[in-house]
Design a protein around this motif. Structure first.
Motif, PDB file in Angstrom:
ATOM      1  N   GLY A 143       0.817  -1.107   0.070  1.00  0.00           N
ATOM      2  CA  GLY A 143      -0.084   0.041  -0.032  1.00  0.00           C
ATOM      3  C   GLY A 143       0.892   1.215  -0.119  1.00  0.00           C
ATOM      4  O   GLY A 143       1.694   1.391  -0.881  1.00  0.00           O
ATOM      5  N   HIS A 144       0.480   2.131   1.067  1.00  0.00           N
ATOM      6  CA  HIS A 144       1.162   3.481   0.845  1.00  0.00           C
ATOM      7  C   HIS A 144       2.177   3.868   1.700  1.00  0.00           C
ATOM      8  O   HIS A 144       2.487   4.644   2.208  1.00  0.00           O
ATOM      9  N   GLU A 149      -2.067   7.845   0.484  1.00  0.00           N
ATOM     10  CA  GLU A 149      -2.758   6.976  -0.447  1.00  0.00           C
ATOM     11  C   GLU A 149      -2.915   7.550  -1.902  1.00  0.00           C
ATOM     12  O   GLU A 149      -2.690   6.987  -2.927  1.00  0.00           O
ATOM     13  N   ARG A 152       0.572   7.500  -3.617  1.00  0.00           N
ATOM     14  CA  ARG A 152       0.724   6.286  -4.160  1.00  0.00           C
ATOM     15  C   ARG A 152      -0.049   5.975  -5.478  1.00  0.00           C
ATOM     16  O   ARG A 152       0.233   5.565  -6.381  1.00  0.00           O
TER      17      ARG A 152
END
Length: 162
Positions: A143-144, A149, A152
């Motif tokens: 994920g980030h 986020e 990303r």
């Protein structure tokens, strides 16, 4: 002694550790580039430090030359970062870590502790991230990590659409 002397102790210790690994120093920052990624390690003092009490942490950052070229930003490439974390992210607790230094002996202990974390955790992590593709794989996998986020998604979109 004052906080400048305490911070100098930490920075000098990091110079010993990082310069032998090819890092160059500019102020309180160390950087090393492999042509694609540039790795940064920076010593940060808290605004709550006083003349006699130093509150200090370490920032860990990476910039990708590929993402910098793809990203439409007016920010100069030397100020762009595509991965940002704190030294506390490398500790078992995962909590932000600030050291408080009030004397030169404590400055020496803190300098050694920071150097040990960088040698045992940060540098090995850098060794797993050798390219922009390695950063992308990290963002796709966990994920980030090192970015928000939104960042990303943006960076992966830039890479996927090049």
């Amino acid at each position: 002694m004052n906080t400048k002397a305490y911070k100098k102790n930490v920075v000098d210790k990091l110079s010993d550790v990082l310069k032998s690994r090819g890092f160059k120093r500019k102020g309180n920052w160390y950087h090393l580039s492999n042509g694609d990624l540039t790795y940064y390690i920076g010593v940060q003092s808290s605004l709550s430090s006083t003349a006699d009490l130093l509150k200090i942490t370490v920032n860990i950052e990476i910039a990708s030359s590929i993402i910098s070229k793809l990203d439409d930003t007016s920010m100069p490439i030397e100020y762009q970062r595509h991965y940002v974390s704190r030294i506390g992210d490398y500790l078992e607790s995962g909590q932000d870590k600030w050291w408080i230094v009030s004397d030169i002996n404590l400055a020496e202990i803190v300098a050694n502790e920071i150097a040990e974390i960088i040698i045992s955790k940060v540098i090995p992590h850098f060794d797993t991230l050798k390219s922009t593709e390695d950063l992308a794989a990290l963002w796709r996998g966990v994920g980030h990590m090192g970015v928000t986020e939104g960042q990303r998604r943006k960076y992966l979109n830039l890479l996927d659409n090049r």
